[in-house]
Design a protein around this motif. Structure first.
Motif, PDB file in Angstrom:
ATOM      1  N   ARG A 221       1.038  -1.276   0.095  1.00  0.00           N
ATOM      2  CA  ARG A 221      -0.116  -0.028   0.118  1.00  0.00           C
ATOM      3  C   ARG A 221       0.840   1.219  -0.025  1.00  0.00           C
ATOM      4  NH1 ARG A 221      -3.732  -0.308   5.101  1.00  0.00           N
ATOM      5  NH2 ARG A 221      -3.028  -2.538   4.804  1.00  0.00           N
ATOM      6  N   ARG A 224       4.502   2.508  -4.447  1.00  0.00           N
ATOM      7  CA  ARG A 224       3.637   2.603  -5.720  1.00  0.00           C
ATOM      8  C   ARG A 224       4.195   1.585  -6.844  1.00  0.00           C
ATOM      9  NH1 ARG A 224       4.102   8.071  -9.153  1.00  0.00           N
ATOM     10  NH2 ARG A 224       6.088   7.595  -9.406  1.00  0.00           N
ATOM     11  N   ARG A 227       2.999  -1.756  -5.864  1.00  0.00           N
ATOM     12  CA  ARG A 227       1.525  -1.830  -6.122  1.00  0.00           C
ATOM     13  C   ARG A 227       1.066  -2.098  -7.484  1.00  0.00           C
ATOM     14  NH1 ARG A 227       0.690   2.427  -3.439  1.00  0.00           N
ATOM     15  NH2 ARG A 227       0.231   3.828  -5.192  1.00  0.00           N
ATOM     16  N   ALA A 247      -7.545  -4.412  -3.356  1.00  0.00           N
ATOM     17  CA  ALA A 247      -8.343  -3.653  -2.696  1.00  0.00           C
ATOM     18  C   ALA A 247      -8.700  -3.449  -1.398  1.00  0.00           C
ATOM     19  CB  ALA A 247      -9.735  -3.997  -3.499  1.00  0.00           C
ATOM     20  N   GLY A 250      -6.156  -0.992   0.030  1.00  0.00           N
ATOM     21  CA  GLY A 250      -6.130   0.273  -0.434  1.00  0.00           C
ATOM     22  C   GLY A 250      -5.902   0.703  -1.585  1.00  0.00           C
ATOM     23  N   ALA A 251      -5.570  -0.452  -2.333  1.00  0.00           N
ATOM     24  CA  ALA A 251      -4.996   0.021  -3.955  1.00  0.00           C
ATOM     25  C   ALA A 251      -6.265   0.332  -4.760  1.00  0.00           C
ATOM     26  CB  ALA A 251      -4.400  -1.373  -4.509  1.00  0.00           C
ATOM     27  N   ASP A 252      -6.094   1.437  -5.479  1.00  0.00           N
ATOM     28  CA  ASP A 252      -7.118   1.973  -6.303  1.00  0.00           C
ATOM     29  C   ASP A 252      -6.978   1.131  -7.773  1.00  0.00           C
ATOM     30  OD1 ASP A 252      -8.907   3.367  -7.922  1.00  0.00           O
ATOM     31  OD2 ASP A 252      -7.657   5.171  -7.946  1.00  0.00           O
ATOM     32  N   GLU A 255      -6.178   2.718 -10.738  1.00  0.00           N
ATOM     33  CA  GLU A 255      -4.476   3.294 -10.876  1.00  0.00           C
ATOM     34  C   GLU A 255      -3.981   2.902 -11.901  1.00  0.00           C
ATOM     35  OE1 GLU A 255      -0.501   3.593  -8.005  1.00  0.00           O
ATOM     36  OE2 GLU A 255      -2.321   2.460  -7.340  1.00  0.00           O
ATOM     37  N   THR A 262      -4.268   1.197 -17.394  1.00  0.00           N
ATOM     38  CA  THR A 262      -4.600   0.653 -16.136  1.00  0.00           C
ATOM     39  C   THR A 262      -4.847  -0.649 -15.978  1.00  0.00           C
ATOM     40  OG1 THR A 262      -7.103   1.069 -16.821  1.00  0.00           O
ATOM     41  CG2 THR A 262      -5.895   2.941 -15.752  1.00  0.00           C
ATOM     42  N   ARG A 282     -16.347  -2.258 -10.486  1.00  0.00           N
ATOM     43  CA  ARG A 282     -16.226  -1.028  -9.694  1.00  0.00           C
ATOM     44  C   ARG A 282     -15.876   0.217 -10.570  1.00  0.00           C
ATOM     45  NH1 ARG A 282     -15.429  -5.782  -8.034  1.00  0.00           N
ATOM     46  NH2 ARG A 282     -15.270  -6.577  -5.798  1.00  0.00           N
ATOM     47  N   VAL A 284     -14.222   1.301 -12.893  1.00  0.00           N
ATOM     48  CA  VAL A 284     -13.008   1.805 -13.516  1.00  0.00           C
ATOM     49  C   VAL A 284     -13.405   2.539 -14.760  1.00  0.00           C
ATOM     50  CG1 VAL A 284     -11.612   0.323 -11.990  1.00  0.00           C
ATOM     51  CG2 VAL A 284     -12.110  -0.289 -14.470  1.00  0.00           C
TER      52      VAL A 284
END
Length: 372
Positions: A221, A224, A227, A247, A250-252, A255, A262, A282, A284
């Motif tokens: 988390r 970067r 992740r 998820a 806390g990963a987006d 991102e 992405t 979700r 995206v």
């Protein structure tokens, strides 16, 4: 710990070690005369870390991954060549120095080109650190248009510390870098130097980015690079459970995972339908998904992506030519308004792309119907 004898044996095999990274096709150390010639073409003293590298190996080849943020975008950089005189590369070191002097209309350089890949990526050393320049894709390609440049490291040693491997070369996993390192080390073992090969293998593995351990510990988390690597692997391998774990950490899901792509772009590109559905659930964004994944997308998923705002276009049409389901091509052609341009692209693909005779005939027929 490498001994002097180890270094001599490795050097005889074309391997040098600098800043905990292996240089392949290692060249002899720079001579004082050559250094004076280079110094005569630079406006400031050659950085001492670069001189140290050249004292180890005055040029060679690298096989590591390198990523940097240029103009606000995370991009892969190729640092596969360490330029040297009389190399067989696109240009040798003297050629690149002359090129930079010519385009800058100067006699002496502020920034010295010393690494990169042909005309696409170049890395420079100067008194203020290390900068990189990357030739952009044509303006028509919306994912990454235009040239990019920026500072990427404090000095050569900092640059070498950023050279990494996204997979262990001995693991059997697909990776963009590391195979040449593996082969060179294994060749040493086969030539009767197993202990030295084991030491070099340890050095190579220290550069591997261990995103799995970072997921297990939760450290992903806060990192970067790891992740994004974990998200990209989850999307490429259709690993919905890993997406759930990321998820929860806390990963987006939206991102960027590299080169303006992405996770959903990667999922569609690799045909990972489960991961794509997970990401769509979700919400995206999907603007580039069909441009990079039309060759692998299913018809139902293509329809849903279009409904969610995925952009069609000539790149998507060209990709769909390789899709096993020609209905995907028909769908994207239907949603691409510039029919004359699409017809011309299909005609060109029928003539020049590696498709079988039946598909080439289908492309020509579709092009005729569009013109009609």
């Amino acid at each position: 710990m490498l001994t002097d004898a180890d270094l001599r044996i490795a050097r005889d095999a074309g391997i040098a070690v600098h800043a905990d990274r292996l240089i392949l096709d290692a060249q002899p150390p720079i001579t004082d005369a050559a250094l004076e010639q280079i110094q005569a073409k630079t406006a400031a003293p050659v950085p001492p870390e670069l001189v140290s590298l050249w004292r180890t190996s005055f040029g060679g080849r690298l096989d590591y991954d390198l990523r940097a943020e240029l103009n606000g975008v995370d991009v892969p950089l190729s640092c596969s060549e360490l330029f040297y005189p009389d190399s067989d590369g696109y240009q040798d070191l003297w050629g690149w120095i002359a090129h930079e002097c010519e385009i800058g209309e100067v006699e002496r350089l502020e920034w010295l080109p010393f690494a990169g890949f042909e005309y696409l990526d170049r890395i420079y050393a100067g008194r203020d650190g290390i900068v990189a320049w990357q030739q952009g894709l044509p303006p028509a390609w919306e994912i990454r248009p235009g040239d990019r440049a920026g500072r990427i490291a404090d000095d050569v040693d900092d640059l070498f510390a950023q050279l990494s491997l996204e997979a262990d070369p001995w693991s059997g996993e697909d990776a963009d870098a590391g195979e040449s390192l593996r082969d060179a080390v294994d060749a040493l073992a086969g030539d009767g130097h197993p202990e030295l090969a084991a030491k070099l293998r340890t050095i190579v593995r220290r550069a591997v980015l261990d995103w799995r351990a970072a997921v297990d510990s939760g450290a992903v988390r806060h990192d970067r690079r790891l992740r994004r690597l974990a998200l990209r692997n989850a999307a490429a391998r259709d690993d919905v459970q890993l997406l759930d774990r990321l998820a929860a950490l806390g990963a987006d899901p939206a991102e960027e995972v590299g080169s303006s792509l992405t996770a959903i772009d990667v999922a569609v590109q690799r045909g990972s339908t489960g991961a794509a559905r997970w990401l769509l659930a979700r919400g995206v964004p999907v603007p580039n998904a069909l441009r990079v994944g039309a060759h692998a997308v299913t018809l139902d998923l293509a329809r849903e992506l279009l409904a969610r705002g995925a952009r069609p276009g000539l790149e998507a049409v060209a990709g769909a030519v390789r899709n096993p389901d020609l209905a995907v091509l028909d769908l994207l052609v239907e949603h691409t308004p510039d029919r004359p341009a699409v017809a011309k692209r299909l005609q060109d693909l029928a003539q020049w792309s590696k498709v079988d005779n039946a598909r080439a005939a289908a492309l020509r027929d579709l092009a005729r119907r569009l013109r009609a």
